[in-house]
Structure formats: structure tokens, C-alpha cells
Motif scaffolding. Structure first.
Motif, PDB file in Angstrom:
ATOM      1  N   PRO A   8      13.200  -4.748   5.167  1.00 49.38           N
ATOM      2  CA  PRO A   8      12.295  -5.507   6.042  1.00 49.38           C
ATOM      3  C   PRO A   8      12.852  -6.882   6.387  1.00 49.38           C
ATOM      4  O   PRO A   8      13.584  -7.486   5.603  1.00 49.38           O
ATOM      5  CB  PRO A   8      11.023  -5.654   5.200  1.00 49.38           C
ATOM      6  CG  PRO A   8      11.136  -4.654   4.119  1.00 49.38           C
ATOM      7  CD  PRO A   8      12.589  -4.380   3.921  1.00 49.38           C
ATOM      8  N   THR A  16       4.414  -5.073   6.489  1.00 53.74           N
ATOM      9  CA  THR A  16       4.360  -4.015   5.475  1.00 53.74           C
ATOM     10  C   THR A  16       2.918  -3.606   5.183  1.00 53.74           C
ATOM     11  O   THR A  16       2.656  -2.441   4.915  1.00 53.74           O
ATOM     12  CB  THR A  16       5.062  -4.447   4.171  1.00 53.74           C
ATOM     13  OG1 THR A  16       4.487  -5.668   3.710  1.00 53.74           O
ATOM     14  CG2 THR A  16       6.546  -4.618   4.375  1.00 53.74           C
ATOM     15  N   ARG A  17       1.998  -4.559   5.269  1.00 53.14           N
ATOM     16  CA  ARG A  17       0.581  -4.228   5.047  1.00 53.14           C
ATOM     17  C   ARG A  17       0.035  -3.393   6.204  1.00 53.14           C
ATOM     18  O   ARG A  17      -0.776  -2.491   5.989  1.00 53.14           O
ATOM     19  CB  ARG A  17      -0.240  -5.489   4.862  1.00 53.14           C
ATOM     20  CG  ARG A  17       0.044  -6.159   3.535  1.00 53.14           C
ATOM     21  CD  ARG A  17      -0.873  -7.357   3.303  1.00 53.14           C
ATOM     22  NE  ARG A  17      -0.380  -8.157   2.205  1.00 53.14           N
ATOM     23  CZ  ARG A  17       0.459  -9.166   2.320  1.00 53.14           C
ATOM     24  NH1 ARG A  17       0.899  -9.516   3.507  1.00 53.14           N
ATOM     25  NH2 ARG A  17       0.870  -9.838   1.258  1.00 53.14           N
ATOM     26  N   VAL A  19       1.689  -1.245   7.995  1.00 50.68           N
ATOM     27  CA  VAL A  19       2.182   0.120   7.778  1.00 50.68           C
ATOM     28  C   VAL A  19       1.362   0.807   6.689  1.00 50.68           C
ATOM     29  O   VAL A  19       0.914   1.948   6.856  1.00 50.68           O
ATOM     30  CB  VAL A  19       3.680   0.127   7.398  1.00 50.68           C
ATOM     31  CG1 VAL A  19       4.136   1.526   7.018  1.00 50.68           C
ATOM     32  CG2 VAL A  19       4.524  -0.406   8.536  1.00 50.68           C
ATOM     33  N   ALA A  20       1.175   0.130   5.559  1.00 51.13           N
ATOM     34  CA  ALA A  20       0.464   0.728   4.430  1.00 51.13           C
ATOM     35  C   ALA A  20      -0.978   1.084   4.797  1.00 51.13           C
ATOM     36  O   ALA A  20      -1.452   2.188   4.494  1.00 51.13           O
ATOM     37  CB  ALA A  20       0.495  -0.215   3.237  1.00 51.13           C
ATOM     38  N   GLU A  52       6.000  -4.011  12.455  1.00 55.25           N
ATOM     39  CA  GLU A  52       5.865  -3.340  11.170  1.00 55.25           C
ATOM     40  C   GLU A  52       7.097  -3.544  10.289  1.00 55.25           C
ATOM     41  O   GLU A  52       6.989  -3.586   9.073  1.00 55.25           O
ATOM     42  CB  GLU A  52       5.596  -1.850  11.364  1.00 55.25           C
ATOM     43  CG  GLU A  52       4.205  -1.570  11.908  1.00 55.25           C
ATOM     44  CD  GLU A  52       3.890  -0.095  12.026  1.00 55.25           C
ATOM     45  OE1 GLU A  52       4.828   0.744  11.991  1.00 55.25           O
ATOM     46  OE2 GLU A  52       2.703   0.246  12.162  1.00 55.25           O
ATOM     47  N   GLY A  53       8.254  -3.668  10.904  1.00 51.20           N
ATOM     48  CA  GLY A  53       9.486  -3.888  10.147  1.00 51.20           C
ATOM     49  C   GLY A  53       9.738  -5.342   9.813  1.00 51.20           C
ATOM     50  O   GLY A  53      10.734  -5.688   9.195  1.00 51.20           O
ATOM     51  N   GLN A  54       8.822  -6.201  10.246  1.00 52.41           N
ATOM     52  CA  GLN A  54       8.897  -7.639  10.022  1.00 52.41           C
ATOM     53  C   GLN A  54      10.094  -8.286  10.726  1.00 52.41           C
ATOM     54  O   GLN A  54      10.649  -9.270  10.267  1.00 52.41           O
ATOM     55  CB  GLN A  54       8.905  -7.965   8.525  1.00 52.41           C
ATOM     56  CG  GLN A  54       7.632  -7.526   7.822  1.00 52.41           C
ATOM     57  CD  GLN A  54       7.673  -7.771   6.345  1.00 52.41           C
ATOM     58  OE1 GLN A  54       8.341  -7.054   5.608  1.00 52.41           O
ATOM     59  NE2 GLN A  54       6.979  -8.792   5.908  1.00 52.41           N
TER      60      GLN A  54
END
Length: 82
Positions: A8, A16-17, A19-20, A52-54
Motif C-alpha cells: 500500500p 485499506t479500511r 477495502v475491508a 483503495e491502494g492508498q
């Protein structure tokens, strides 16, 4: 589904949150993009992937739309309470 080959990035803290939470709700990216549009945020699939990948900065109004589209609080999206 393709998995990320790179670690990331460091452009945002919500990627990341997102995506989760999205995966926990069994929501595909294309369905999430459609929900974002209903909350006034029209971004491309590439832009969502970068978020999403930051690898993409996130504007304050985007954080609000993302939280609404995922049906979570902004605090939860930002990692409040961790």
C-alpha cells in the motif's frame, strides 16, 4: 480478482479500511462505484483502485461520500476507536 503486487501507498489512511469494509459487505468495486454516484461522488474505477491502494489523496467531501456509501461513520472509516 487481481491482487495488488505492490505494498500500500501512503497517500491516505482510509484505503485499506474501505477495502475491508467493502469486502465484508460483499460489495464489488463496480457496485460500490454505483453507490458512490448516488451520494454525489463520480470517480473512475482506476481512481477507486488507487484510493483503495492508498496511492491517491482523498478529499474531505470524498471521505463523507465513501462513509455514506459504505453505511459507516466517518470515525469508523478513519480508524477511530482502534
Amino acid at each position: 480478482m487481481k491482487h495488488r503486487k505492490e505494498p500500500p501507498g501512503d497517500k491516505n489512511i482510509i484505503g485499506t479500511r474501505v477495502v475491508a469494509i467493502r469486502k465484508a459487505k460483499r460489495m464489488k468495486q463496480k457496485d460500490f462505484l454505483a453507490r458512490l454516484q448516488t451520494f454525489g461522488l463520480d470517480i473512475s474505477p482506476t481512481s477507486l483502485s488507487r484510493l483503495e491502494g492508498q496511492y491517491r489523496l482523498v478529499q474531505d467531501y470524498e471521505v463523507l461520500a465513501v462513509a455514506k456509501a459504505l453505511d459507516v461513520s466517518v470515525g469508523e472509516l478513519l480508524g477511530e476507536g482502534r
